[in-house]
Design a protein around this motif. Sequence first.
Motif, PDB file in Angstrom:
ATOM      1  N   UNK A  36       0.429  -1.669  -0.078  1.00 38.51           N
ATOM      2  CA  UNK A  36      -0.230  -0.047   0.438  1.00 38.51           C
ATOM      3  C   UNK A  36       0.882   0.980  -0.060  1.00 38.51           C
ATOM      4  N   UNK A  37       2.096   0.983   1.140  1.00 40.23           N
ATOM      5  CA  UNK A  37       2.972   2.026   1.113  1.00 40.23           C
ATOM      6  C   UNK A  37       3.636   2.343  -0.488  1.00 40.23           C
ATOM      7  N   UNK A  38       4.040   1.327  -1.050  1.00 37.40           N
ATOM      8  CA  UNK A  38       4.158   1.286  -2.363  1.00 37.40           C
ATOM      9  C   UNK A  38       3.939   2.226  -3.455  1.00 37.40           C
TER      10      UNK A  38
ATOM     11  N   UNK B   9      -8.991   6.988   2.038  1.00 39.27           N
ATOM     12  CA  UNK B   9      -9.983   6.647   2.746  1.00 39.27           C
ATOM     13  C   UNK B   9     -10.482   5.451   2.555  1.00 39.27           C
ATOM     14  N   UNK B  10     -11.047   4.847   3.774  1.00 35.45           N
ATOM     15  CA  UNK B  10     -11.453   3.336   3.490  1.00 35.45           C
ATOM     16  C   UNK B  10     -11.917   3.236   2.617  1.00 35.45           C
ATOM     17  N   UNK B  11     -12.501   1.624   1.950  1.00 31.61           N
ATOM     18  CA  UNK B  11     -13.948   1.771   1.012  1.00 31.61           C
ATOM     19  C   UNK B  11     -14.576   0.578   0.724  1.00 31.61           C
ATOM     20  N   UNK B  12     -15.898   0.464   0.844  1.00 32.58           N
ATOM     21  CA  UNK B  12     -15.793  -1.597   0.016  1.00 32.58           C
ATOM     22  C   UNK B  12     -16.127  -2.403   1.215  1.00 32.58           C
ATOM     23  N   UNK B  13     -16.060  -3.279   1.183  1.00 33.89           N
ATOM     24  CA  UNK B  13     -16.560  -4.670   1.876  1.00 33.89           C
ATOM     25  C   UNK B  13     -14.945  -6.003   1.681  1.00 33.89           C
ATOM     26  N   UNK B  14     -14.573  -5.365   1.469  1.00 33.09           N
ATOM     27  CA  UNK B  14     -13.419  -6.747   1.954  1.00 33.09           C
ATOM     28  C   UNK B  14     -13.098  -6.981   3.222  1.00 33.09           C
TER      29      UNK B  14
ATOM     30  N   UNK C 232      -2.440  -5.647  15.678  1.00 29.07           N
ATOM     31  CA  UNK C 232      -2.101  -4.510  15.206  1.00 29.07           C
ATOM     32  C   UNK C 232      -3.058  -3.094  15.798  1.00 29.07           C
ATOM     33  N   UNK C 233      -2.686  -2.986  16.939  1.00 28.77           N
ATOM     34  CA  UNK C 233      -3.716  -2.312  18.102  1.00 28.77           C
ATOM     35  C   UNK C 233      -3.328  -0.709  16.992  1.00 28.77           C
ATOM     36  N   UNK C 234      -2.496  -0.485  16.584  1.00 33.72           N
ATOM     37  CA  UNK C 234      -1.972   0.960  16.387  1.00 33.72           C
ATOM     38  C   UNK C 234      -1.983   1.008  14.768  1.00 33.72           C
ATOM     39  N   UNK C 235      -2.997   0.246  14.038  1.00 30.74           N
ATOM     40  CA  UNK C 235      -3.559   0.167  12.951  1.00 30.74           C
ATOM     41  C   UNK C 235      -5.179  -0.123  13.428  1.00 30.74           C
ATOM     42  N   UNK C 236      -5.703   0.979  12.958  1.00 37.61           N
ATOM     43  CA  UNK C 236      -7.086   1.388  13.765  1.00 37.61           C
ATOM     44  C   UNK C 236      -8.373   0.795  12.627  1.00 37.61           C
TER      45      UNK C 236
ATOM     46  N   UNK D 200      -5.352   2.208   5.768  1.00 39.41           N
ATOM     47  CA  UNK D 200      -3.959   0.950   5.908  1.00 39.41           C
ATOM     48  C   UNK D 200      -4.238   0.390   7.248  1.00 39.41           C
ATOM     49  N   UNK D 201      -4.496   1.354   7.601  1.00 39.15           N
ATOM     50  CA  UNK D 201      -5.696  -0.498   8.898  1.00 39.15           C
ATOM     51  C   UNK D 201      -6.226  -1.712   8.369  1.00 39.15           C
ATOM     52  N   UNK D 202      -7.796  -1.275   7.704  1.00 35.60           N
ATOM     53  CA  UNK D 202      -7.942  -1.929   6.967  1.00 35.60           C
ATOM     54  C   UNK D 202      -7.691  -2.835   5.800  1.00 35.60           C
ATOM     55  N   UNK D 203      -7.312  -2.285   5.339  1.00 36.43           N
ATOM     56  CA  UNK D 203      -5.742  -3.509   4.704  1.00 36.43           C
ATOM     57  C   UNK D 203      -5.444  -4.385   5.355  1.00 36.43           C
ATOM     58  N   UNK D 204      -4.833  -4.036   6.293  1.00 34.18           N
ATOM     59  CA  UNK D 204      -3.738  -4.682   7.128  1.00 34.18           C
ATOM     60  C   UNK D 204      -4.722  -6.219   8.216  1.00 34.18           C
ATOM     61  N   UNK D 205      -5.501  -5.275   8.560  1.00 31.22           N
ATOM     62  CA  UNK D 205      -6.782  -6.407   9.603  1.00 31.22           C
ATOM     63  C   UNK D 205      -7.260  -7.772   7.752  1.00 31.22           C
ATOM     64  N   UNK D 206      -7.254  -6.805   7.119  1.00 36.77           N
ATOM     65  CA  UNK D 206      -8.442  -7.693   5.630  1.00 36.77           C
ATOM     66  C   UNK D 206      -7.264  -9.494   5.120  1.00 36.77           C
TER      67      UNK D 206
END
Length: 365
Positions: A33-35, A41-46, A218-222, A250-256
């Motif tokens: 994601x960073x690259x 902003x987050x979006x979607x249902x992944x 992942x506490x720091x990735x809300x 980025x939190x949503x991506x990590x949790x997913x």
Amino acid sequence: MKWRTYPADVLPLWVAEMDVPLAEPVARAIVDAVALGDTGYPVGTAYAEALAGFASERWGWDGLAVARTSIVPDVMLGVVEMLKLVTGPGDAVVVNSPVYPPFYMFVRSMDRRVVEAPLGADGRLDLGTIEDAFARVTAGGRRAALLLCSPHNPTGTVHSEQELTALAALADRHGVRVVADEIHAPLTDPGTRFVPYLSVPGGEKGLSLMSASKAWNLAGLKAALAVAGPAAAADLARMPEEVTHGPSHVGVLAHTAALRDGGDWLDALLAGLADNRRLLARLLAESLPAVRYRPSAATFLAWLDCRDLGLDAEPAAFFLERARVALNPGPDFGTGGTGHVRLNLATSPIILTEAVQRMATAAAA
């Protein structure tokens, strides 16, 4: 926070984060994601789709409908929003003490009353006590909610299907709405069945908060998900749209990624936690036999009964000052917490061993 709150000579076995390397699929999702510069902003249902798949595979629950979910900033802020949907100012929120201290802080800050229905002596839900509390808080037709901790923090108790079904029946009888904090659910031992509250008969009116935060560190990735039972979909639909703006993309991506691809890492973690529970039980039996500890089937937390040590101070304060080990004070968890401490065992066996040795030396002095 864990390692910098106290001086460097203190072993921090307190705040609920783990001393583990990040799961490779999670790290890859963040780096990718960073690259790409994908930090908007987050979006979607992944995230919801990944959780539904995880729930089906791990818990045999196919009832998590993506359409009845919403992303929220984290579990406790999600709890606040869910409680706002089903209670009003001055209404009661029942909790099963001893329980996670922020339950008290967040509920009181939103102008609700905390009413305790303590766990039984066996550390399990006391249905008689809960029913008594329900009858009191709904007298005169007032609205009320139960904020359920499942699996339970700090005891690690995993509520059974029978217990949750009986609880749902009581809630329905008294018109109490159940909001379940199920953040520790993925941290249930493979030999023990975790039962989602929304899956039990009568749980259709419930609301749940779930997250990959605790299990994958992942506490720091809300990010978290609010999940509604079939009969609570209209309640969730009333949640203000701006609440969904709070989670980190980025939190949503990590949790997913954790839920979708982090199963092998989680299995290794669960094995290590089981080893550490056995190690802690042995260390206490050998060095601090007066401390009572019941190894749990979930979470990475240990609830230690230190009352028989006869200390001249509150146990957590004593061990911080005399042993240089930071633990969570039992009184912070409400009724049933006096004389106890919560210990975070999600660390290396070397640190865990050193901590118990320090505690034993201090207690013997």
